[in-house]
Design a protein around this motif. Structure first.
Motif, PDB file in Angstrom:
ATOM      1  N   LYS A   1       0.881  -1.138  -0.050  1.00  9.94           N
ATOM      2  CA  LYS A   1      -0.089  -0.100   0.019  1.00  9.94           C
ATOM      3  C   LYS A   1       0.928   1.121  -0.069  1.00  9.94           C
ATOM      4  N   ASN A   2       2.239   1.150   0.395  1.00  6.65           N
ATOM      5  CA  ASN A   2       3.155   2.475   0.433  1.00  6.65           C
ATOM      6  C   ASN A   2       3.627   2.658  -1.054  1.00  6.65           C
ATOM      7  N   GLN A   3       3.544   1.724  -1.782  1.00  4.69           N
ATOM      8  CA  GLN A   3       4.049   1.825  -3.208  1.00  4.69           C
ATOM      9  C   GLN A   3       2.842   2.464  -4.048  1.00  4.69           C
ATOM     10  N   PRO A   4       3.651   3.049  -5.408  1.00  2.86           N
ATOM     11  CA  PRO A   4       2.522   3.734  -6.379  1.00  2.86           C
ATOM     12  C   PRO A   4       1.512   2.750  -6.663  1.00  2.86           C
ATOM     13  N   HIS A   5       0.564   3.366  -7.236  1.00  7.55           N
ATOM     14  CA  HIS A   5      -0.687   2.552  -7.973  1.00  7.55           C
ATOM     15  C   HIS A   5       0.096   1.904  -9.243  1.00  7.55           C
TER      16      HIS A   5
ATOM     17  N   ALA B   1      -8.285  -1.708 -22.053  1.00  8.05           N
ATOM     18  CA  ALA B   1      -8.691  -1.920 -20.899  1.00  8.05           C
ATOM     19  C   ALA B   1      -7.789  -1.273 -19.783  1.00  8.05           C
ATOM     20  N   ALA B   2      -6.457  -1.180 -20.256  1.00 12.65           N
ATOM     21  CA  ALA B   2      -5.481  -0.217 -19.692  1.00 12.65           C
ATOM     22  C   ALA B   2      -5.739   1.116 -19.631  1.00 12.65           C
ATOM     23  N   SER B   3      -6.411   1.676 -20.639  1.00 11.15           N
ATOM     24  CA  SER B   3      -6.856   3.003 -20.700  1.00 11.15           C
ATOM     25  C   SER B   3      -7.980   3.189 -19.860  1.00 11.15           C
ATOM     26  N   ALA B   4      -8.829   2.516 -19.704  1.00 10.21           N
ATOM     27  CA  ALA B   4     -10.002   2.754 -18.955  1.00 10.21           C
ATOM     28  C   ALA B   4      -9.496   2.703 -17.516  1.00 10.21           C
ATOM     29  N   ILE B   5      -8.615   1.730 -17.270  1.00 11.63           N
ATOM     30  CA  ILE B   5      -8.126   1.813 -15.721  1.00 11.63           C
ATOM     31  C   ILE B   5      -7.430   3.225 -15.288  1.00 11.63           C
ATOM     32  N   VAL B   6      -6.467   3.367 -16.515  1.00 14.34           N
ATOM     33  CA  VAL B   6      -5.872   4.545 -16.128  1.00 14.34           C
ATOM     34  C   VAL B   6      -6.923   5.774 -15.977  1.00 14.34           C
ATOM     35  N   ALA B   7      -7.948   5.819 -16.578  1.00 15.47           N
ATOM     36  CA  ALA B   7      -8.825   7.061 -16.375  1.00 15.47           C
ATOM     37  C   ALA B   7      -9.559   6.997 -15.000  1.00 15.47           C
ATOM     38  N   HIS B   8      -9.798   5.718 -14.641  1.00 13.00           N
ATOM     39  CA  HIS B   8     -10.309   5.274 -13.282  1.00 13.00           C
ATOM     40  C   HIS B   8      -9.221   5.818 -12.298  1.00 13.00           C
ATOM     41  N   ALA B   9      -8.093   5.527 -12.408  1.00 13.64           N
ATOM     42  CA  ALA B   9      -7.053   5.792 -11.398  1.00 13.64           C
ATOM     43  C   ALA B   9      -7.030   7.126 -11.167  1.00 13.64           C
ATOM     44  N   PHE B  10      -7.076   7.760 -12.381  1.00 12.45           N
ATOM     45  CA  PHE B  10      -6.879   9.439 -11.977  1.00 12.45           C
ATOM     46  C   PHE B  10      -8.026  10.012 -11.551  1.00 12.45           C
ATOM     47  N   ASP B  11      -9.324   9.597 -12.220  1.00 11.03           N
ATOM     48  CA  ASP B  11     -10.691  10.298 -12.210  1.00 11.03           C
ATOM     49  C   ASP B  11     -11.371  10.192 -10.929  1.00 11.03           C
ATOM     50  N   VAL B  12     -11.174   8.781 -10.601  1.00 11.97           N
ATOM     51  CA  VAL B  12     -12.022   8.336  -9.304  1.00 11.97           C
ATOM     52  C   VAL B  12     -10.947   7.775  -8.049  1.00 11.97           C
ATOM     53  N   VAL B  13      -9.790   7.339  -8.318  1.00 15.50           N
ATOM     54  CA  VAL B  13      -9.075   6.970  -7.290  1.00 15.50           C
ATOM     55  C   VAL B  13      -8.179   8.211  -6.779  1.00 15.50           C
ATOM     56  N   LYS B  14      -8.102   9.010  -7.699  1.00 14.12           N
ATOM     57  CA  LYS B  14      -7.125  10.384  -7.725  1.00 14.12           C
ATOM     58  C   LYS B  14      -5.761  10.078  -7.394  1.00 14.12           C
TER      59      LYS B  14
END
Length: 169
Positions: A88-92, A111-124
């Motif tokens: 959990k202390n390491q980057p996403h 799939a990776a594009s959708a996950i990157v968008a989720h990581a930035f837009d939702v998970v921040k």
């Protein structure tokens, strides 16, 4: 738990319902060429991965998704948002694994594009990283398509890896 959609895929959180298709994929020596030191994954390890994934969804709110092809409902792979090395202390980290039936069709990039968008837009997430075996040209191509930049080499998941990074825009 979040379901994501792309033009051709539904990304659903991994559950027991996906186990049998995961088992087939993880026992294929060609799929495992750059993973698990090139060895097919034992059945028990795949079962443990399903349990670990469910726990991470509960704890983190993200983990591994099954990549389900919309036109026929076939699981063509898996992709993830997790923490590098499970720490959990390491980057996403984003990652993917495709069944041979999904190779060469752009599913990993989609799939990776959708996950990157989720990581930035939702998970921040402030950044995402991806790692691959240095000889895994297909995964490295996906990373560069996403705009990720080479950061160097390291040992991750017990394997020599190249590391790529994408900062949040």
């Amino acid at each position: 738990m979040t379901v994501l959609h792309t033009a051709r895929l539904r990304l659903e959180p991994i559950s027991e319902a996906h186990y049998q298709r995961m088992r087939v994929m993880n026992s294929d020596p060609e799929v495992m060429t750059y993973l698990n030191a090139g060895q097919p994954e034992p059945e028990e390890k795949t079962r443990m991965a399903v349990e670990r994934t469910k726990q991470r969804w509960a704890e983190w709110g993200y983990s591994w998704w099954a990549l389900i092809r919309l036109d026929d409902g076939v699981l063509v792979g898996m992709a993830c948002l997790q923490h590098l090395d499970g720490d959990k202390n390491q980057p996403h980290e984003i990652g993917w694994r495709l069944a041979r039936a999904g190779w060469g069709q752009g599913y990993a990039s989609e799939a990776a594009s959708a996950i990157v968008a989720h990581a930035f837009d939702v998970v921040k997430a402030p950044e995402v990283v991806a790692v691959a075996h240095p000889d895994n040209a297909a995964s490295i191509k996906v990373m560069t398509r996403l705009g990720m930049q080479y950061q160097g080499r390291g040992v991750h998941y017990g394997l020599e890896s190249v590391v790529y990074r994408l900062p949040r825009p």
